[in-house]
Design an enzyme around this catalytic site. Structure first.
Site, PDB file in Angstrom:
ATOM      1  N   GLU A 147       0.840  -1.200   0.000  1.00 43.54           N
ATOM      2  CA  GLU A 147       0.000   0.000   0.000  1.00 43.54           C
ATOM      3  C   GLU A 147       0.873   1.247   0.000  1.00 43.54           C
ATOM      4  OE1 GLU A 147      -2.819  -0.302   3.214  1.00 43.54           O
ATOM      5  OE2 GLU A 147      -4.229  -1.372   1.935  1.00 43.54           O
ATOM      6  N   HIS A 262      -9.158  10.058   3.441  1.00 40.99           N
ATOM      7  CA  HIS A 262      -8.820   9.037   2.445  1.00 40.99           C
ATOM      8  C   HIS A 262      -9.076   9.634   1.076  1.00 40.99           C
ATOM      9  CE1 HIS A 262      -8.482   5.347   0.226  1.00 40.99           C
ATOM     10  NE2 HIS A 262      -8.066   4.746   1.324  1.00 40.99           N
ATOM     11  N   ARG A 308      -1.265   9.747   1.711  1.00 39.02           N
ATOM     12  CA  ARG A 308      -2.700  10.033   1.564  1.00 39.02           C
ATOM     13  C   ARG A 308      -3.021  11.518   1.514  1.00 39.02           C
ATOM     14  NH1 ARG A 308      -5.499   5.367   5.363  1.00 39.02           N
ATOM     15  NH2 ARG A 308      -5.237   3.790   3.766  1.00 39.02           N
ATOM     16  N   HIS A 366     -11.454   9.903   7.153  1.00 38.43           N
ATOM     17  CA  HIS A 366     -11.238   8.459   7.263  1.00 38.43           C
ATOM     18  C   HIS A 366     -10.706   8.032   8.623  1.00 38.43           C
ATOM     19  CE1 HIS A 366     -10.603   4.500   5.721  1.00 38.43           C
ATOM     20  NE2 HIS A 366      -9.300   4.546   5.843  1.00 38.43           N
ATOM     21  N   ARG A 401      -1.145   8.805   9.544  1.00 37.40           N
ATOM     22  CA  ARG A 401      -1.069   7.353   9.734  1.00 37.40           C
ATOM     23  C   ARG A 401      -0.617   6.660   8.454  1.00 37.40           C
ATOM     24  NH1 ARG A 401      -5.477   3.010   9.096  1.00 37.40           N
ATOM     25  NH2 ARG A 401      -6.169   4.493   7.532  1.00 37.40           N
TER      26      ARG A 401
HETATM   27  C1  LIG Z   1     -13.936   1.986   5.371  1.00 36.05           C
HETATM   28  C2  LIG Z   1     -12.724   1.837   6.245  1.00 36.05           C
HETATM   29  C3  LIG Z   1     -11.645   1.072   5.817  1.00 36.05           C
HETATM   30  C4  LIG Z   1     -10.511   0.926   6.617  1.00 36.05           C
HETATM   31  N1  LIG Z   1      -9.485   0.131   6.187  1.00 36.05           N
HETATM   32  C5  LIG Z   1      -8.438  -0.098   7.020  1.00 36.05           C
HETATM   33  C6  LIG Z   1      -7.419  -1.026   6.670  1.00 36.05           C
HETATM   34  O1  LIG Z   1      -7.457  -1.649   5.612  1.00 36.05           O
HETATM   35  N2  LIG Z   1      -6.399  -1.209   7.547  1.00 36.05           N
HETATM   36  C7  LIG Z   1      -6.317  -0.549   8.735  1.00 36.05           C
HETATM   37  O2  LIG Z   1      -5.378  -0.761   9.487  1.00 36.05           O
HETATM   38  N3  LIG Z   1      -7.293   0.330   9.092  1.00 36.05           N
HETATM   39  C8  LIG Z   1      -8.337   0.552   8.278  1.00 36.05           C
HETATM   40  N4  LIG Z   1      -9.324   1.421   8.649  1.00 36.05           N
HETATM   41  C9  LIG Z   1      -9.244   2.059   9.972  1.00 36.05           C
HETATM   42  C10 LIG Z   1      -9.594   1.017  11.012  1.00 36.05           C
HETATM   43  O3  LIG Z   1     -10.670   0.237  10.557  1.00 36.05           O
HETATM   44  C11 LIG Z   1      -9.983   1.665  12.313  1.00 36.05           C
HETATM   45  O4  LIG Z   1      -9.068   2.660  12.666  1.00 36.05           O
HETATM   46  C12 LIG Z   1      -9.988   0.627  13.411  1.00 36.05           C
HETATM   47  O5  LIG Z   1     -10.796  -0.460  13.026  1.00 36.05           O
HETATM   48  C13 LIG Z   1     -10.488   1.239  14.700  1.00 36.05           C
HETATM   49  O6  LIG Z   1     -10.698   0.209  15.595  1.00 36.05           O
HETATM   50  P1  LIG Z   1     -11.260   0.550  17.033  1.00 36.05           P
HETATM   51  O7  LIG Z   1     -11.454  -0.754  17.724  1.00 36.05           O
HETATM   52  O8  LIG Z   1     -10.422   1.564  17.669  1.00 36.05           O
HETATM   53  O9  LIG Z   1     -12.663   1.261  16.748  1.00 36.05           O
HETATM   54  P2  LIG Z   1     -13.971   0.764  15.916  1.00 36.05           P
HETATM   55  O10 LIG Z   1     -13.671  -0.439  15.117  1.00 36.05           O
HETATM   56  O11 LIG Z   1     -14.490   1.926  15.245  1.00 36.05           O
HETATM   57  O12 LIG Z   1     -14.931   0.371  17.098  1.00 36.05           O
HETATM   58  C14 LIG Z   1     -15.450   1.350  17.978  1.00 36.05           C
HETATM   59  C15 LIG Z   1     -16.586   0.722  18.759  1.00 36.05           C
HETATM   60  O13 LIG Z   1     -17.011   1.596  19.801  1.00 36.05           O
HETATM   61  C16 LIG Z   1     -18.427   1.616  19.845  1.00 36.05           C
HETATM   62  N5  LIG Z   1     -18.848   2.873  20.483  1.00 36.05           N
HETATM   63  C17 LIG Z   1     -18.592   4.152  20.083  1.00 36.05           C
HETATM   64  N6  LIG Z   1     -19.116   5.035  20.938  1.00 36.05           N
HETATM   65  C18 LIG Z   1     -19.725   4.308  21.923  1.00 36.05           C
HETATM   66  C19 LIG Z   1     -20.459   4.642  23.087  1.00 36.05           C
HETATM   67  N7  LIG Z   1     -20.708   5.921  23.436  1.00 36.05           N
HETATM   68  N8  LIG Z   1     -20.941   3.644  23.858  1.00 36.05           N
HETATM   69  C20 LIG Z   1     -20.729   2.347  23.512  1.00 36.05           C
HETATM   70  N9  LIG Z   1     -20.047   1.970  22.417  1.00 36.05           N
HETATM   71  C21 LIG Z   1     -19.547   2.932  21.636  1.00 36.05           C
HETATM   72  C22 LIG Z   1     -18.817   1.506  18.378  1.00 36.05           C
HETATM   73  O14 LIG Z   1     -20.158   1.120  18.234  1.00 36.05           O
HETATM   74  C23 LIG Z   1     -17.824   0.431  17.933  1.00 36.05           C
HETATM   75  O15 LIG Z   1     -18.288  -0.845  18.277  1.00 36.05           O
HETATM   76  C24 LIG Z   1     -10.460   1.578   7.871  1.00 36.05           C
HETATM   77  C25 LIG Z   1     -11.539   2.345   8.309  1.00 36.05           C
HETATM   78  C26 LIG Z   1     -12.665   2.469   7.510  1.00 36.05           C
HETATM   79  C27 LIG Z   1     -13.815   3.276   8.000  1.00 36.05           C
END
Ligand SMILES: Cc1cc2nc3c(=O)[nH]c(=O)nc-3n(C[C@H](O)[C@H](O)[C@H](O)COP(=O)(O)OP(=O)(O)OC[C@H]3O[C@@H](n4cnc5c(N)ncnc54)[C@H](O)[C@@H]3O)c2cc1C
Length: 535
Positions: A147, A262, A308, A366, A401
Site C-alpha cells: 500500500e 482518504h 494520503r 477516514h 497514519r
Molecule cells: C472503510 C474503512 C476502511 C478501513 N481500512 C483499514 C485497513 O485496511 N487497515 C487498517 O489498518 N485500518 C483501516 N481502517 C481504519 C480502522 O478500521 C480503524 O481505525 C480501526 O478499526 C479502529 O478500531 P477501534 O477498535 O479503535 O474502533 P472501531 O472499530 O471503530 O470500534 C469502535 C466501537 O465503539 C463503539 N462505540 C462508540 N461510541 C460508543 C459509546 N458511546 N458507547 C458504547 N459503544 C460505543 C462503536 O459502536 C464500535 O463498536 C479503515 C476504516 C474504515 C472506516
C-alpha cells in the site's frame, strides 16, 4: 516538547459540564438507577475493544459494551489489511522507518518501536485464533500486498478486501466463547464517573435504561469520529463519543487537528461513503481527471502511491478547478473481481463495472490520528482509565497514519492494555448511585439538523484544506449549534464537541504537517516539529 495551552472556552465549558454532571439537572427526574459491578469494563466492539475483552478475560470478568451490535464498528469495514513485517526482505526496522516518515516528525519513537516489533506476533496469534488470512497457494505463506508509502509488501489481507470483517468475526467468536466476557449491545456510554482523579466506571443507557457501571478498570475503545464530516468512510457509530466523553471528564486529549482524509471514496450520495482501498492503486490502478490527465505524476515522485494527504489535496485541487476525478482500474480487468471482490460487488451494485468503467472518487474523512493521550500500556492521565485503538493517541501515527497501521495498533496496544489492567487493584469504596435518567430526545428533527450542519461546516472549513478565517467561522457556528442543541441530543453533543476540538487544534497549529493543511501556512515549520496541542 508539549505546548503550553491556555485554558480555552472548551475547557471552561468542560468544567461546567462536569459540575452539571454532579448536580441534579432540571430535566432529569429523580429515579432509581440500575447498577452493574464488574472488574474490567471495555467500551466498544472494534478490534481494540474485542481484543482487550478477549485477553483481559484471562485475568478477570469483563463487561463489553457497544452502542449497536458487536459488528457495528469501523473495524468491520476495513478492507486493505493489516501491516506487519512478515515478508522476506522486510523487517520491523523498515516498517519503523516507513511509519516515522509518514508521521511527519510527530510520532512517538518508543510507541512506533512497540508497534512494529510486537505487530508480527499479534498477527500470527490472530491467525492461530482462527483468522483466515489470504495465503500463497504454492507455499501456504501469508500473501502480502503493498500500500501507499510502504517500502515493502507487508499488508496481510483476508478474502481479498474484507480483512476487517474477518478480524471482527474471529475476535467476536473468541469473546462469545469466553465464559468471562459479558456483552451488552445497544448500550451507549454517556459519561465517565470520575471522582478524585480516578475513573470509577460510566453512566450508560442500556436500551434506554439509566445504568451506572462500576468497574475497577474502564477501557475506552470507542473508535473514531469520521461522522463529524459531510463526506466520510466511517460508519454511523463513529460520532466521536469517546473523545468528547473523555474531554468532559478532564482526560487529556491531543493532536485532534490531525484527521486523515482518504483520497478515494466512491463518489455517491451516501453516508458513509464506500471506500476504494489504496490496495487498488497498489495493484496498478491510477487516478485520472475527466480530461484523462494523470495529474498525480506532476504532484509527487510516488505519483498515485504518494502519502494520503498529498493525494487527497491533489484531488481537492482538481475538484476546485471544476474537474471530476476517477480511478482507472481498466488494466486490472482480468483480476479485479477476484482480488477485490468486495469493491467489485459494491461498484456493480451501483451500476459501475470496474472492468469497463472509470470509478468516480472523492476524498473523505477516514481516520483520527489524535485522541486520548496514553502511555505505552494504554493508561490515560486519569487513574483506572485506559484508552485503546482509534480513540487513543499512543503516538504511533504522528501527524499522518501509514496505511494499515491502525488495525495493527488496535491489536498491539489492546494486548498491552489487557496485560496491564491485571495489576490495577479492586476499588475499595464504591460510589453512591447517582440519581438521574437518560434524557429523552424530543426534537429529533432539530438534533438531525444540528448534526448535518456540523458536518457541512466541518467539511468546508476544517476539512482537507483549512485557513484561519474558515476555522474561526467554524468555531463561531459550532458554538452556536452547541448552545441550541435540544434536550436529549447526547450523541449530537459529542459530535459537536469533537468537531470543536478539531477546530481548536487546527486553529492553534499555524503550519501544515501530515494530515493537517493550512492554506495560510502551507509548509511545516521547524518551531512546530515534535510539538503537540493538548486540549
Ligand atoms: C472503510 C474503512 C476502511 C478501513 N481500512 C483499514 C485497513 O485496511 N487497515 C487498517 O489498518 N485500518 C483501516 N481502517 C481504519 C480502522 O478500521 C480503524 O481505525 C480501526 O478499526 C479502529 O478500531 P477501534 O477498535 O479503535 O474502533 P472501531 O472499530 O471503530 O470500534 C469502535 C466501537 O465503539 C463503539 N462505540 C462508540 N461510541 C460508543 C459509546 N458511546 N458507547 C458504547 N459503544 C460505543 C462503536 O459502536 C464500535 O463498536 C479503515 C476504516 C474504515 C472506516
Amino acid at each position: 516538547m508539549k505546548m503550553p495551552i491556555v485554558p480555552g472556552k472548551l475547557q471552561q465549558r468542560c468544567a461546567e459540564t462536569l459540575n452539571a454532571f454532579d448536580a441534579p439537572r432540571p430535566y432529569f427526574q429523580r429515579m432509581s438507577v440500575e447498577r452493574i459491578r464488574t472488574r474490567f469494563l471495555v467500551v466498544g466492539s472494534g478490534v481494540a475493544g474485542l481484543h482487550t475483552a478477549w485477553r483481559g478475560a484471562e485475568h478477570g470478568d469483563v463487561l463489553l459494551l457497544t452502542k449497536r451490535s458487536l459488528f457495528d464498528s469501523a473495524t468491520s469495514y476495513a478492507q486493505g489489511g493489516i501491516a506487519a513485517a512478515l515478508g522476506a526482505g522486510d523487517s520491523p526496522e523498515l516498517h519503523r522507518r516507513d511509519t516515522l516518515a509518514a508521521g511527519a516528525a510527530l510520532c512517538d519513537a518508543d510507541a512506533v518501536k512497540v508497534l512494529v516489533e510486537e505487530g508480527p506476533t499479534r498477527v500470527r496469534e490472530l491467525q492461530a485464533a482462527g483468522a483466515r488470512f489470504d495465503l500463497e497457494p504454492e507455499t501456504g505463506r501469508l500473501k502480502l500486498g503493498r500500500e501507499a508509502a510502504h517500502s515493502r509488501k507487508r499488508i496481510v489481507h483476508a478474502h481479498g478486501d474484507q480483512t476487517g470483517a474477518e478480524i471482527a468475526r474471529t475476535l467476536i467468536a473468541r469473546v462469545r466463547h469466553s465464559k468471562h466476557v459479558r456483552v451488552l449491545e445497544k448500550t451507549r456510554v454517556l459519561d465517565l464517573i470520575v471522582r478524585r482523579g480516578a475513573c470509577l466506571g460510566v453512566r450508560a443507557s442500556v436500551s434506554g435504561v439509566a445504568t451506572e457501571i462500576i468497574a475497577d478498570v474502564t477501557v475506552l475503545a470507542t473508535g473514531g469520529c469520521g461522522q463529524v464530516y459531510r463526506y466520510t468512510t466511517n460508519p454511523v457509530v463513529a460520532t466521536g463519543d469517546g473523545f468528547a466523553i473523555a474531554h468532559r471528564a478532564g482526560v487529556t486529549v491531543a493532536d485532534m487537528e490531525f484527521v486523515q482524509f482518504h483520497p478515494t471514496a466512491l463518489d455517491t450520495p451516501e453516508n458513509p461513503l464506500q471506500l476504494i482501498s489504496e490496495a487498488v492503486r497498489g495493484e496498478g490502478a491510477v487516478l485520472v481527471n475527466d480530461r484523462g490527465d494523470r495529474f498525480m505524476k506532476k504532484v509527487h515522485k510516488l505519483a498515485d502511491l504518494a502519502p494520503r494527504d498529498v493525494v487527497a489535496r491533489a484531488i481537492v485541487d482538481q475538484q476546485f478547478a471544476g474537474r471530476k476525478v476517477y480511478l482507472d482500474a481498466l488494466k486490472l480487468a482480468s483480476v479485479f473481481p477476484k482480488r477485490f471482490p468486495g469493491i467489485f460487488a459494491l461498484c456493480t451494485a451501483r451500476g459501475l463495472d470496474p472492468r469497463r468503467d472509470l470509478i468516480p472518487v472523492t476524498p473523505a474523512a477516514h481516520y483520527m490520528m489524535g485522541g486520548i493521550v496514553t502511555d505505552l500500556c494504554g493508561r490515560s492521565n486519569v487513574q483506572r482509565l485506559y484508552a485503546v485503538g482509534e480513540v487513543s493517541r499512543t503516538g504511533v501515527h504522528g501527524a499522518n497514519r501509514l496505511a494499515s497501521n491502525s488495525l495493527l495498533e488496535g491489536l498491539v496496544f489492546a494486548e498491552r492494555v489487557a496485560r496491564d489492567i491485571v495489576q490495577v487493584a479492586a476499588l475499595n469504596a464504591v460510589p453512591h448511585p447517582g440519581s438521574w435518567r437518560v434524557p429523552v430526545l424530543r426534537d429529533r428533527g432539530a438534533a438531525q439538523v444540528a448534526a448535518d450542519t456540523t458536518r457541512e461546516i466541518m467539511w468546508r472549513d476544517a476539512g482537507v484544506i483549512r485557513s484561519a478565517s474558515g476555522l474561526r467561522e467554524a468555531q463561531r457556528r459550532l458554538s452556536d449549534i452547541e448552545q441550541r442543541l435540544p434536550v436529549g441530543a447526547t450523541e449530537e453533543r459529542n459530535l459537536v464537541q469533537t468537531a470543536q476540538m478539531i477546530v481548536e487544534g487546527a486553529l492553534k497549529r499555524r503550519e501544515s504537517r501530515g494530515g493537517h493543511y493550512r492554506s495560510d501556512y502551507p509548509r511545516p515549520l521547524a518551531v512546530w516539529r515534535g510539538r503537540h496541542i493538548e486540549l
